[in-house]
Scaffold this motif. Structure first.
Motif, PDB file in Angstrom:
ATOM      1  N   GLY A   1       0.742  -1.085   0.143  1.00  0.00           N
ATOM      2  CA  GLY A   1      -0.090   0.213  -0.085  1.00  0.00           C
ATOM      3  C   GLY A   1       0.881   1.515  -0.090  1.00  0.00           C
ATOM      4  O   GLY A   1       0.497   2.518  -1.073  1.00  0.00           O
ATOM      5  N   SER A   2       1.942   1.365   0.539  1.00  0.00           N
ATOM      6  CA  SER A   2       2.898   2.272   1.106  1.00  0.00           C
ATOM      7  C   SER A   2       3.717   2.731  -0.532  1.00  0.00           C
ATOM      8  O   SER A   2       3.740   3.880  -1.001  1.00  0.00           O
ATOM      9  CB  SER A   2       4.116   1.813   1.468  1.00  0.00           C
ATOM     10  OG  SER A   2       3.377   2.286   3.003  1.00  0.00           O
ATOM     11  N   LEU A   3       3.765   1.587  -1.467  1.00  0.00           N
ATOM     12  CA  LEU A   3       4.540   1.921  -2.584  1.00  0.00           C
ATOM     13  C   LEU A   3       3.565   2.373  -3.673  1.00  0.00           C
ATOM     14  O   LEU A   3       3.828   3.418  -3.991  1.00  0.00           O
ATOM     15  CB  LEU A   3       5.138   0.348  -3.217  1.00  0.00           C
ATOM     16  CG  LEU A   3       6.698   0.101  -2.556  1.00  0.00           C
ATOM     17  CD1 LEU A   3       6.833  -1.254  -2.938  1.00  0.00           C
ATOM     18  CD2 LEU A   3       7.522   1.151  -3.042  1.00  0.00           C
ATOM     19  N   ILE A   4       2.473   1.944  -3.052  1.00  0.00           N
ATOM     20  CA  ILE A   4       1.442   1.983  -4.817  1.00  0.00           C
ATOM     21  C   ILE A   4       1.329   3.477  -4.765  1.00  0.00           C
ATOM     22  O   ILE A   4       0.539   4.184  -5.471  1.00  0.00           O
ATOM     23  CB  ILE A   4       0.281   1.044  -5.099  1.00  0.00           C
ATOM     24  CG1 ILE A   4      -0.433   0.985  -4.114  1.00  0.00           C
ATOM     25  CG2 ILE A   4       0.882  -0.202  -5.887  1.00  0.00           C
ATOM     26  CD1 ILE A   4      -1.396   0.075  -3.946  1.00  0.00           C
ATOM     27  N   ALA A   5       0.779   3.847  -3.469  1.00  0.00           N
ATOM     28  CA  ALA A   5       0.777   5.389  -3.216  1.00  0.00           C
ATOM     29  C   ALA A   5       1.403   5.790  -3.541  1.00  0.00           C
ATOM     30  O   ALA A   5       1.042   7.369  -3.634  1.00  0.00           O
ATOM     31  CB  ALA A   5       0.876   5.159  -1.112  1.00  0.00           C
ATOM     32  N   THR A   6       3.023   5.338  -3.903  1.00  0.00           N
ATOM     33  CA  THR A   6       3.047   7.147  -4.656  1.00  0.00           C
ATOM     34  C   THR A   6       3.567   6.564  -6.175  1.00  0.00           C
ATOM     35  O   THR A   6       3.613   8.122  -6.906  1.00  0.00           O
ATOM     36  CB  THR A   6       5.214   6.135  -4.536  1.00  0.00           C
ATOM     37  OG1 THR A   6       5.196   5.017  -4.731  1.00  0.00           O
ATOM     38  CG2 THR A   6       5.538   6.483  -3.250  1.00  0.00           C
ATOM     39  N   GLU A   7       2.868   6.153  -6.631  1.00  0.00           N
ATOM     40  CA  GLU A   7       2.086   5.913  -7.884  1.00  0.00           C
ATOM     41  C   GLU A   7       1.370   6.916  -8.580  1.00  0.00           C
ATOM     42  O   GLU A   7      -0.484   6.223  -7.683  1.00  0.00           O
ATOM     43  CB  GLU A   7       2.705   4.233  -8.607  1.00  0.00           C
ATOM     44  CG  GLU A   7       3.654   3.484  -7.935  1.00  0.00           C
ATOM     45  CD  GLU A   7       3.731   1.969  -9.248  1.00  0.00           C
ATOM     46  OE1 GLU A   7       2.811   2.013  -9.838  1.00  0.00           O
ATOM     47  OE2 GLU A   7       4.354   1.263  -8.338  1.00  0.00           O
ATOM     48  N   PRO A   8       1.001   7.454  -9.426  1.00  0.00           N
ATOM     49  CA  PRO A   8      -0.186   8.154 -10.565  1.00  0.00           C
ATOM     50  C   PRO A   8      -1.069   6.916 -10.698  1.00  0.00           C
ATOM     51  O   PRO A   8      -0.794   6.305 -10.897  1.00  0.00           O
ATOM     52  CB  PRO A   8       0.694   8.961 -11.586  1.00  0.00           C
ATOM     53  CG  PRO A   8       1.604   8.700 -11.193  1.00  0.00           C
ATOM     54  CD  PRO A   8       2.607   7.418 -10.652  1.00  0.00           C
ATOM     55  N   GLY A   9      -2.892   7.907 -10.449  1.00  0.00           N
ATOM     56  CA  GLY A   9      -3.066   6.740 -10.186  1.00  0.00           C
ATOM     57  C   GLY A   9      -3.910   6.107 -10.051  1.00  0.00           C
ATOM     58  O   GLY A   9      -4.939   5.100 -10.277  1.00  0.00           O
ATOM     59  N   ARG A  10      -3.148   5.539  -8.723  1.00  0.00           N
ATOM     60  CA  ARG A  10      -4.044   4.432  -7.883  1.00  0.00           C
ATOM     61  C   ARG A  10      -3.665   4.708  -6.356  1.00  0.00           C
ATOM     62  O   ARG A  10      -3.106   3.720  -5.531  1.00  0.00           O
ATOM     63  CB  ARG A  10      -2.361   3.249  -8.113  1.00  0.00           C
ATOM     64  CG  ARG A  10      -1.442   3.092  -9.171  1.00  0.00           C
ATOM     65  CD  ARG A  10      -0.284   2.224  -9.090  1.00  0.00           C
ATOM     66  NE  ARG A  10      -0.870   0.631  -8.673  1.00  0.00           N
ATOM     67  CZ  ARG A  10      -0.279  -0.382  -8.700  1.00  0.00           C
ATOM     68  NH1 ARG A  10       1.214  -0.811  -9.350  1.00  0.00           N
ATOM     69  NH2 ARG A  10      -0.077  -1.527  -7.838  1.00  0.00           N
ATOM     70  N   LEU A  11      -4.163   5.900  -6.203  1.00  0.00           N
ATOM     71  CA  LEU A  11      -4.746   6.159  -4.827  1.00  0.00           C
ATOM     72  C   LEU A  11      -5.932   5.307  -3.821  1.00  0.00           C
ATOM     73  O   LEU A  11      -5.620   4.842  -2.845  1.00  0.00           O
ATOM     74  CB  LEU A  11      -4.906   7.383  -4.727  1.00  0.00           C
ATOM     75  CG  LEU A  11      -3.004   8.679  -4.602  1.00  0.00           C
ATOM     76  CD1 LEU A  11      -3.774  10.221  -4.426  1.00  0.00           C
ATOM     77  CD2 LEU A  11      -2.176   7.803  -2.949  1.00  0.00           C
TER      78      LEU A  11
END
Length: 670
Positions: free
Chosen positions: A46-56
């Motif tokens: 969850g912490s990693l994908i929160a940094t990727e655009p469009g995946r909040l």
């Protein structure tokens, strides 16, 4: 590495997700073995994908699942910490991308703070730093939902924690303190307190500048913190009309923006978003300029040295708000009237006085408890009085002199001369500041007690703003020492927190007053649980004061509940010692009638009013020092209210009692 082992740092989200899928299956058949690792994997993912655009939205769902896993696990320190981190990062992600879920983000952040408070109470290493980070996230989410005063309280608490965590030898923790100071400055700016904001923002910026030449260089996140601090200083100066002073700060922010872009081009989108939200953009020449100026002048006239913003007078949001811990590359880090006597409002002013017939305790020595005869209901920047004496070692004679001056000042105040009391207490304060240097707990408590007493007499003499400063500093000193000596500090902090609520209310800051008033009740509740005989009366008093604070903040149902609990305690006290506690019970009954009137419960007002009148007819009646004036005002208003609502006999009795009390009240001049 097995299919159930979460990859280490540097792994991609896809790699971690494959392991999480396997762990979900395994935890379904053997939860005791695999649930802890599943929680860890979900937290990483969850912490990693929160940094990727469009995946909040995806990140929020994963972090929700992580929190659910940790809730299923035993309350071991490690699992509680995992829950706290999951909640904190979910609150960050919700705050970034989901305006329609801001309320959820706020409550998630609030729960994260409570988890870290539990870990701090258990003495878990590192939990104080994490609590500070969670408090900053909560402050941001409270601000998002318009709870600005509560946000300021939480951010200020985070600053105090991080200040205590700075290593005085090697400076470790200074950048974390700078981040918290920056957030505090932003919040103060948003609330229109730019003069205070600029002080904290410049302190933060000074730290970032000092680390510019640190060995090993700075991360993109460090550069971002620096850029946002410089931009916030510039914006705040423009809000103060000091455009010329703002230019170098914008130039500094622009240069840092360029460096970030050169190192990590994708990261500049975050800063461009922050600039745009405040009406600015980066020009093609690398300057920062307001949109209004871009539209009204050719872009070629701008440069980092000349780019400034418009006059922002009237704009409440005067600083950039980078979300705490939400930096590029690490957005989820955990550390990171008429003929009537009055209106309901007049009645509240009356019961404000009547609710504290003894007032908070004035302190002269380690265990002295001298109750002032007047009520403690009077109340921006908490900086503390000036007049520091030169530091030096303090012996017994110094503390005896401080205690003597405190006692003399309080004696003058109690004799009706609070204005004269300020001078000896100011002298005591200078001595106490000097004595506090190198004197440990004794020096801190002596200084805090002197500030508390000075605040009381300043309030009684009409110097309300100064009184707020003194009491606020006392509260902060006590909070810092609560863990060191809880038995000695808790009652002192409880008294000062109650007084701080009164000081804030006296200046019209009713919503701000709720937090310290609530804190006072919580502390006295703990004390009364351990020693009912000593502290039940104090709990009854501060519960009544909390009810007043709640009423002032238009939270009338909660105010009624606090008044009812206060009345229950006063009934117990009166049963055990009728003569001593008759005034308190009369006040509590009167306030119950006022609370019911405020809620429109007309038929329920007459009974407690009549009971109070009956008590006040007894041979043992309140002495003039028991805030007879406030009680008279409350009964007079209740008389008017009862007459208007069809209770003429009860109204007549209340009005007659009010007139008798007024004849016995102390003459003006106290």
């Amino acid at each position: 590495m097995t299919e159930y082992e979460v990859p280490g740092p540097g792994a991609s989200p896809d790699e971690i997700e494959r392991v999480v899928v396997s762990l979900r299956r395994a935890a379904g058949t053997d939860p005791d073995r695999y649930l802890p690792e599943l929680g860890h994997g979900l937290l990483r993912l969850g912490s990693l994908i929160a940094t990727e655009p469009g995946r909040l939205d995806e990140a929020v769902a994963v972090l929700e699942e992580a929190a659910a896993v940790y809730r299923r696990l035993p309350e071991e320190h490690l699992h509680l910490a995992g829950l706290g981190i999951a909640l904190q990062r979910k609150a960050l992600a919700l705050g970034f991308g989901f305006a329609e879920r801001y309320e959820e983000a706020r409550e998630t952040a609030r729960e994260a703070v409570e988890v870290w408070r539990r870990l701090v109470a258990r003495g878990v290493e590192g939990s104080r730093a994490e609590l500070a980070g969670a408090l900053l996230v909560l402050g941001g989410r409270l601000a998002d939902t318009g709870h600005h005063h509560e946000a300021l309280d939480r951010i200020t608490e985070a600053v105090e924690i991080r200040r205590l965590l700075v290593d005085r030898t090697d400076g470790t923790g200074r950048t974390e303190l700078a981040s918290a100071l920056q957030e505090l400055g932003v919040k103060l700016g948003e609330m229109g307190r730019q003069d205070e904001a600029i002080v904290h923002l410049r302190l933060a910026l000074a730290v970032y500048r000092e680390t510019a030449g640190a060995a090993g260089g700075r991360t993109v996140g460090d550069l971002g913190e620096h850029a946002m601090a410089a931009f916030a200083v510039g914006r705040t100066l423009i809000g103060l009309g000091r455009t010329g002073e703002a230019r170098p700060y914008f130039a500094e922010a622009a240069a840092l923006h360029a460096e970030i872009g050169a190192r990590e081009p994708a990261a500049v989108a975050f800063f461009d978003h922050v600039f745009a939200r405040h009406g600015y953009r980066v020009t093609y020449k690398g300057g920062i300029l307001a949109w209004e100026k871009i539209r009204s002048a050719p872009e070629t006239t701008s440069s980092p040295e000349t780019a400034t913003g418009p006059d922002t007078t009237g704009h409440p949001d005067t600083s950039a708000r980078p979300d705490p811990a939400a930096r590029p590359g690490a957005p989820g880090t955990a550390g990171g009237a008429s003929e009537r006597p009055g209106t309901p409002d007049h009645a509240d002013r009356a019961d404000t006085a009547s609710g504290t017939q003894a007032g908070p305790t004035a302190r002269t020595g380690p265990t002295a408890r001298t109750a002032p005869a007047a009520s403690d209901e009077d109340g921006p920047a908490p900086t503390g009085p000036t007049g520091r004496a030169a530091p030096g070692p303090a012996g017994p004679a110094a503390f005896e002199r401080i205690d003597h001056l405190n006692a003399h000042g309080l004696a003058l105040a109690h004799s009706g001369r609070p204005g004269l009391a300020v001078e000896p207490l100011t002298e005591a304060l200078a001595l106490a500041r000097a004595a506090a240097v190198g004197s440990g707990l004794a020096g801190s408590l002596s200084l805090a007690r002197t500030l508390h007493n000075l605040g009381l007499v300043q309030a009684w003499s009409g110097r309300r703003a100064e009184a707020l400063e003194a009491v606020d500093e006392a509260v902060h000193l006590y909070r810092r020492r609560l863990d060191t000596a809880p038995g000695a500090v808790r009652p002192l902090l409880a008294d000062s927190a109650d007084s701080l609520g009164s000081r804030l209310a006296g200046l019209g800051r009713h919503r701000d007053a709720l937090a310290p008033a609530t804190e006072a009740v919580a502390l006295f509740r703990q004390l009364a649980h351990a020693d009912p005989d000593a502290y039940r009366g104090e709990l009854a008093r501060v519960l009544n004061n909390l009810s007043i604070r709640l009423c002032d903040a238009d939270r009338h149902v909660e105010a009624l509940a606090a008044t009812e609990e206060s009345l229950e305690l006063h009934c117990l006290l009166h049963r055990d010692d009728p003569e001593a506690h008759l005034p308190g019970l009369a006040h509590a009954l009167t306030n119950l009638a006022l609370r019911r009137a405020r809620l429109g419960r007309h038929e329920a007002v007459a009974a407690p009013t009549a009971e109070a009148v009956h008590l006040l007819r007894q041979p043992t009646r309140p002495r003039p020092g028991n805030d007879v004036t406030g009680l008279a005002e409350s009964l007079a208003w209740l008389g008017w209210y009862l007459r208007r609502n069809g209770h003429p006999d009860a109204a007549r009795d209340a009005e007659r009692t009010a007139r008798r009390l007024r004849r016995r009240a102390p003459k003006p001049g106290r």
